[in-house]
Enzyme design. Structure first.
Site, PDB file in Angstrom:
ATOM      1  N   ASP A 411       0.862  -1.188   0.000  1.00 23.33           N
ATOM      2  CA  ASP A 411       0.000   0.000   0.000  1.00 23.33           C
ATOM      3  C   ASP A 411       0.898   1.239   0.000  1.00 23.33           C
ATOM      4  O   ASP A 411       1.893   1.301   0.739  1.00 23.33           O
ATOM      5  CB  ASP A 411      -0.901   0.017   1.234  1.00 23.33           C
ATOM      6  CG  ASP A 411      -1.891   1.184   1.202  1.00 23.33           C
ATOM      7  OD1 ASP A 411      -2.908   1.060   0.490  1.00 23.33           O
ATOM      8  OD2 ASP A 411      -1.593   2.193   1.876  1.00 23.33           O
ATOM      9  N   ASN A 419      -2.706  12.996  -4.037  1.00 22.94           N
ATOM     10  CA  ASN A 419      -3.805  13.450  -4.895  1.00 22.94           C
ATOM     11  C   ASN A 419      -4.285  14.842  -4.492  1.00 22.94           C
ATOM     12  O   ASN A 419      -4.557  15.689  -5.343  1.00 22.94           O
ATOM     13  CB  ASN A 419      -4.975  12.464  -4.816  1.00 22.94           C
ATOM     14  CG  ASN A 419      -4.706  11.203  -5.631  1.00 22.94           C
ATOM     15  OD1 ASN A 419      -3.971  11.235  -6.633  1.00 22.94           O
ATOM     16  ND2 ASN A 419      -5.293  10.099  -5.222  1.00 22.94           N
ATOM     17  N   HIS A 424      -5.036  14.429  -9.207  1.00 22.74           N
ATOM     18  CA  HIS A 424      -5.170  13.006  -9.572  1.00 22.74           C
ATOM     19  C   HIS A 424      -4.219  12.611 -10.692  1.00 22.74           C
ATOM     20  O   HIS A 424      -3.805  11.443 -10.784  1.00 22.74           O
ATOM     21  CB  HIS A 424      -6.615  12.706  -9.970  1.00 22.74           C
ATOM     22  CG  HIS A 424      -7.547  12.700  -8.806  1.00 22.74           C
ATOM     23  ND1 HIS A 424      -7.645  11.641  -7.932  1.00 22.74           N
ATOM     24  CD2 HIS A 424      -8.433  13.640  -8.336  1.00 22.74           C
ATOM     25  CE1 HIS A 424      -8.534  11.913  -6.991  1.00 22.74           C
ATOM     26  NE2 HIS A 424      -9.034  13.136  -7.220  1.00 22.74           N
ATOM     27  N   ASP A 428      -1.888   9.366 -10.612  1.00 19.65           N
ATOM     28  CA  ASP A 428      -1.788   8.328 -11.650  1.00 19.65           C
ATOM     29  C   ASP A 428      -0.340   8.061 -12.019  1.00 19.65           C
ATOM     30  O   ASP A 428       0.049   6.896 -12.267  1.00 19.65           O
ATOM     31  CB  ASP A 428      -2.582   8.756 -12.879  1.00 19.65           C
ATOM     32  CG  ASP A 428      -4.090   8.741 -12.632  1.00 19.65           C
ATOM     33  OD1 ASP A 428      -4.508   8.139 -11.617  1.00 19.65           O
ATOM     34  OD2 ASP A 428      -4.831   9.316 -13.465  1.00 19.65           O
ATOM     35  N   GLU A 454      -4.748   2.309  -4.225  1.00 16.28           N
ATOM     36  CA  GLU A 454      -3.287   2.352  -4.179  1.00 16.28           C
ATOM     37  C   GLU A 454      -2.707   1.068  -3.597  1.00 16.28           C
ATOM     38  O   GLU A 454      -1.540   1.018  -3.223  1.00 16.28           O
ATOM     39  CB  GLU A 454      -2.819   3.551  -3.329  1.00 16.28           C
ATOM     40  CG  GLU A 454      -3.159   3.474  -1.865  1.00 16.28           C
ATOM     41  CD  GLU A 454      -4.554   3.999  -1.520  1.00 16.28           C
ATOM     42  OE1 GLU A 454      -4.803   4.324  -0.367  1.00 16.28           O
ATOM     43  OE2 GLU A 454      -5.410   4.067  -2.448  1.00 16.28           O
TER      44      GLU A 454
END
Length: 542
Positions: A411, A419, A424, A428, A454
């Site tokens: 994680d 973010n 965002h 990505d 994630e």
């Protein structure tokens, strides 16, 4: 020994010499069927030669001897002529031992009754030498068996003539000329014989039949040397072949053309009659370079192009023809036009090629669709659906083969802040960088998946927990040192990792994933940017 001169004897001797020469010509031919006409001509020679001797000698005893010898030819000629006609018309299947025996009963009996006539007088009632106009002749009065033999002989001859006529009607024009000459040569003596029987007294005891044999011999010689009879012999012909749409060439046993059907004319360059007698190899040289195998082997087939129109494709089949005794009789070449079929085959191949291309395209699309169904579109890692399907199979196999499977749950720490701070798009980029890094650190047989958001999962079959921890540590250190450029800044992230092992930490997919998840959250609770194993949790709890 007293002899007498008569012009008729000269004609008879000349006729005998002609038929004797013709028999020699027949025997010199090696074509199938040349044996019977040779003996037929010998029988004619005996008939005409013996009859000449009857006129030359004066004494009754000499005349009687030649009279009896003459009847060997007279009785043998009709039977040999029928055998010749059966062979000429390709009805040899009738020439069995049984049929030949039945056919010879009457001639043998007639000859026996003639030679023993003094005991019963069935063949002739009386026989005597008489002086007519200074010439001594043999005069006899016919007995009842003479009529029997006459009817049998004429019936046999009539059957033979009918067979020749029927055979000639089935033949092509070139071979038909042979048969017509033979038919004419055969009919001359029998017409003469009928005239002599009906008007015997008018000819002063002279039988004109033997002298007409000379005409038969001459016509036979013309058939041999001009029409090539018994050199170019018909091998196969029927109404079926005559009306076939396929072209047909009939070859003799020496591969020379003896017959051509009408359909063949449309494929030839030149008049069909010019091909008669030519060797098939010379003709087929214009059609194909593979002519010899067609003419030397067993049944064979090839494809050729018509010389008069190369766009026309023909299927050429060569079939050997054999006698019942196994001797090669000739070959049948059948030319079937397959231009339309080849065009259809070409179009079909093109359609198949297009179909194959379409199938490949469909397969590629299906592969892409399958990949899309099992891969995460952002990171190109396998998705959760693939993980669930594949991990069950991998665990079942590991159970059968008794080896461990390690699961690493990963994680990204504080991913929500990335973010929120950078947007965002930046998030990505981080996910993609994480995916690329994981793909580079997996072995062949391992697989990495995006578990959701994630979170990521790496499955490592046949590896111990300690080795899995070393690999996880290397991956964490590499990612921690990674700087991901975005706009005017560089993003750095850390990860928390949890390790669980099958079957030690879970027998099922759900159990082992749950164990790895607990270990990962333990790493987070420990301050993040850390690695924990489920074994450690169990040890701490104990």
């Amino acid at each position: 020994m007293q002899i007498q001169y008569h012009p008729y004897a000269v004609y008879l001797l000349l006729s005998a010499l002609i038929t004797l020469a013709a028999s020699g010509i027949a025997w010199r031919r090696s074509a199938p069927g040349s044996f019977t006409p040779g003996w037929l001509l010998v029988a004619m020679t005996i008939w005409s030669g013996s009859y000449a001797a009857r006129w030359i000698y004066i004494s009754f005893d000499a005349k009687l001897v030649w009279f009896k010898i003459m009847y060997i030819g007279i009785i043998a000629v009709p039977v040999l002529f029928l055998i010749f006609a059966l062979s000429l018309s390709h009805n040899e299947h009738w020439l069995t031992r049984r049929n030949l025996l039945l056919l010879s009963i009457e001639p043998v009996l007639s000859l026996f009754l003639l030679w023993t006539n003094d005991l019963h007088h069935l063949y002739y009632v009386s026989l005597q030498a008489v002086d007519m106009g200074g010439l001594v002749m043999l005069e006899f009065v016919q007995g009842p068996w003479y009529s029997v033999n006459l009817i049998y002989s004429y019936s046999t001859i009539l059957c033979a003539l009918a067979l020749i006529v029927l055979a000639a009607l089935r033949l092509g024009p070139i071979i038909r000329n042979q048969y017509l000459l033979i038919l004419t040569g055969s009919m001359v003596p029998w017409i003469t014989s009928i005239i002599s029987e009906l008007n015997f007294s008018q000819w002063q005891g002279l039988d004109l039949t033997p002298i007409s044999f000379g005409v038969s011999g001459i016509l036979f010689a013309v058939a041999v040397f001009r029409e090539r009879f018994m050199d170019l012999i018909p091998v196969a012909r029927s109404h079926l072949i005559e009306t076939m749409q396929d072209g047909v060439l009939v070859l003799d046993w020496q591969n020379r053309v003896v017959d051509i059907n009408p359909a063949m004319e449309k494929f030839l360059v030149g008049e069909p009659s010019t091909f008669i007698g030519k060797h098939a190899g010379d003709i087929l040289g214009n059609w194909t370079e593979k002519a010899e195998p067609l003419l030397n082997g067993l049944e064979s087939q090839t494809e050729v192009r018509a010389p008069n129109d190369p766009s026309r494709i023909l299927d050429l089949r060569a079939t050997p023809l054999y006698h019942r005794d196994g001797r090669l009789n000739g070959r049948l070449l059948v030319f079937r036009e397959i231009t339309e079929r080849k065009d259809v085959e070409r179009k079909l191949r093109a359609a198949n090629s297009r179909m194959q291309s379409q199938l490949i395209e469909i397969g590629t699309l299906q592969s892409h669709l399958r990949e899309q169904a099992i891969r995460d579109p952002l990171t190109n890692l396998f998705n959760r659906r693939y993980l669930e399907e594949t991990l069950d199979r991998e665990l079942a196999r590991a159970s059968r083969e008794s080896y461990p499977v390690c699961i690493i749950m990963i994680d990204i720490d504080h991913f929500k802040k990335v973010n929120d701070r950078h947007g965002h798009e930046a998030g990505d980029l981080v996910l993609k960088a994480m995916a690329d890094l994981m793909a580079g650190y997996t072995r062949r047989g391992d697989f990495a998946c995006r578990f959701g958001g994630e979170e990521f999962v790496v499955v490592m079959p046949n590896i111990s927990t300690d080795v899995a921890r070393e690999r996880a540590s290397t991956l964490r250190e590499t990612l921690t040192s990674l700087r991901i450029p975005y706009n005017q800044t560089q993003i750095a992230v850390t990860i928390s990792m949890g390790i669980a092992s099958h079957p030690a930490n879970g027998a099922t997919r759900e159990a082992v994933l749950r164990a790895a998840d607990k270990a990962m959250y333990a790493a987070k609770e420990a301050g993040r940017d850390d690695i924990r194993s489920y074994d450690q949790l169990q040890a701490m709890n104990n």
